[in-house]
Design a protein around this motif. Structure first.
Motif, PDB file in Angstrom:
ATOM      1  N   SER A  80       3.846  -2.483   3.143  1.00  0.00           N
ATOM      2  CA  SER A  80       4.919  -3.427   3.461  1.00  0.00           C
ATOM      3  C   SER A  80       6.184  -2.701   3.914  1.00  0.00           C
ATOM      4  N   LEU A  81       6.515  -1.598   3.233  1.00  0.00           N
ATOM      5  CA  LEU A  81       7.687  -0.806   3.621  1.00  0.00           C
ATOM      6  C   LEU A  81       7.495  -0.209   5.014  1.00  0.00           C
ATOM      7  N   ALA A  82       6.293   0.267   5.292  1.00  0.00           N
ATOM      8  CA  ALA A  82       6.022   0.850   6.609  1.00  0.00           C
ATOM      9  C   ALA A  82       6.228  -0.171   7.716  1.00  0.00           C
ATOM     10  N   ARG A  83       5.805  -1.410   7.473  1.00  0.00           N
ATOM     11  CA  ARG A  83       5.998  -2.461   8.483  1.00  0.00           C
ATOM     12  C   ARG A  83       7.472  -2.816   8.618  1.00  0.00           C
ATOM     13  N   ALA A  84       8.154  -2.940   7.490  1.00  0.00           N
ATOM     14  CA  ALA A  84       9.572  -3.326   7.529  1.00  0.00           C
ATOM     15  C   ALA A  84      10.423  -2.276   8.225  1.00  0.00           C
ATOM     16  N   SER A  90       2.306   8.316  12.516  1.00  0.00           N
ATOM     17  CA  SER A  90       2.631   9.588  11.864  1.00  0.00           C
ATOM     18  C   SER A  90       3.611   9.389  10.713  1.00  0.00           C
ATOM     19  N   GLU A  91       4.609   8.533  10.934  1.00  0.00           N
ATOM     20  CA  GLU A  91       5.593   8.266   9.886  1.00  0.00           C
ATOM     21  C   GLU A  91       4.947   7.541   8.706  1.00  0.00           C
ATOM     22  N   ARG A  92       4.039   6.636   9.002  1.00  0.00           N
ATOM     23  CA  ARG A  92       3.348   5.907   7.931  1.00  0.00           C
ATOM     24  C   ARG A  92       2.525   6.878   7.090  1.00  0.00           C
ATOM     25  N   THR A  93       1.813   7.786   7.751  1.00  0.00           N
ATOM     26  CA  THR A  93       1.031   8.789   7.035  1.00  0.00           C
ATOM     27  C   THR A  93       1.936   9.653   6.155  1.00  0.00           C
ATOM     28  N   ALA A 101      -0.008   8.834  -2.280  1.00  0.00           N
ATOM     29  CA  ALA A 101      -1.044   7.808  -2.153  1.00  0.00           C
ATOM     30  C   ALA A 101      -1.891   8.090  -0.925  1.00  0.00           C
ATOM     31  N   ALA A 102      -3.146   7.716  -0.988  1.00  0.00           N
ATOM     32  CA  ALA A 102      -4.043   7.909   0.145  1.00  0.00           C
ATOM     33  C   ALA A 102      -3.792   6.841   1.197  1.00  0.00           C
TER      34      ALA A 102
END
Length: 286
Positions: A80-84, A90-93, A101-102
């Motif tokens: 949810s944070l990655a979407r917001a 790359s940033e999400r990873t 977390a995996a």
């Protein structure tokens, strides 16, 4: 003799996570996520409470996260944070790595599909059912749904998306009665859902794949039609059991723009028997 104090790796990781979140928050303008700027904005980028609102988490909890406090962060919240924060792949990873977390890989079990929800999908058999997100990705499905429109088990996990299948899979297309109308309605629903995700890489990637795969999709998309979710009776021409009349229902598992449980109940006895035969076929192939 000088004593060197070793800082635990978890502390370092939490402070790196806090700094990363803060930097990503400060680079996003309110306009990018559909929020009004206002006249008294002093904070560069978004405010903490705005990120919390967009992520559907508590303001205090998110503040603690940026303060590097020792709190647990689930994969669902990270997603949810990655979407917001409009993170690219790359940033999400990197976000998941900092949180320890995996990253859910394409084709792996979606972290938002709980074991209880998977059991529910099985319990609904022979009624076809699946879990989809608003991008039409099929996150989980039961055995009847896996044989309803095409052999989903034979489809690559990254291609298990109803929009893609509607334009690229011949079996899926053959099973959809009144395919032109189905495509039009699906595209209109996708456009309505995409309004909240215009800058997200996954949505842009799906749109690019659809436009590359089908000039027809490009023509439909250019009409800018928008429709909301609806429940109605749908017709399927299954290759194994023939015509099925099924009543479609969406059950939202969270905010209306999030994942949903999609189920199909038989509209008549003939369709019920067809679903039972379809499940028998699926079990025989297992």
């Amino acid at each position: 003799m000088t004593t060197v104090t070793r800082v635990p790796e978890t502390d370092i990781r939490r402070h790196e996570l806090a700094g990363f979140l803060r930097s990503r928050r400060e680079r996003i303008t309110p306009e990018q996520v559909g929020l009004p700027r206002g006249r008294r904005r002093r904070t560069p980028g978004l405010r903490r409470e705005e990120v919390a609102q967009l992520s559907a988490v508590g303001v205090t909890w998110y503040t603690w996260l940026e303060q590097a406090r020792d709190i647990h962060v689930s994969p669902q919240v990270l997603d949810s944070l990655a979407r917001a924060l409009l993170l690219d792949r790359s940033e999400r990873t990197h976000l998941f790595a900092l949180a320890g977390a995996a990253v859910p890989a394409p084709g792996s079990d979606c972290t938002g599909v709980t074991p209880a929800l998977r059991r529910l999908l099985t319990q609904l058999e022979p009624f076809p059912a699946c879990v989809q997100n608003s991008r039409y990705d099929i996150l989980a499905y039961n055995r009847t749904y896996g044989r309803l429109l095409c052999d989903l088990d034979a489809v690559a996990p990254q291609d298990r998306n109803c929009m893609l299948l509607a334009y690229t899979d011949e079996d899926w297309q053959a099973a959809a009665v009144d395919l032109p109308d189905v495509r039009r309605v699906m595209a209109a629903k996708l456009r309505g859902a995409m309004a909240e995700h215009l800058a997200e890489p996954a949505w842009k990637s799906l749109l690019a794949r659809l436009q590359a795969a089908s000039p027809e999709f490009g023509e439909i998309w250019a009409r800018h039609e928008v429709v909301g979710a609806s429940n109605r009776t749908k017709l399927f021409r299954n290759a194994e059991v023939g015509l099925l009349r099924l009543e479609h229902t969406d059950l939202w598992l969270g905010p209306s723009a999030g994942p949903r449980l999609v189920s199909y109940a038989p509209a008549d006895e003939e369709s019920r028997r067809g679903l039972e035969l379809l499940l028998e076929s699926a079990l025989a192939r297992a």
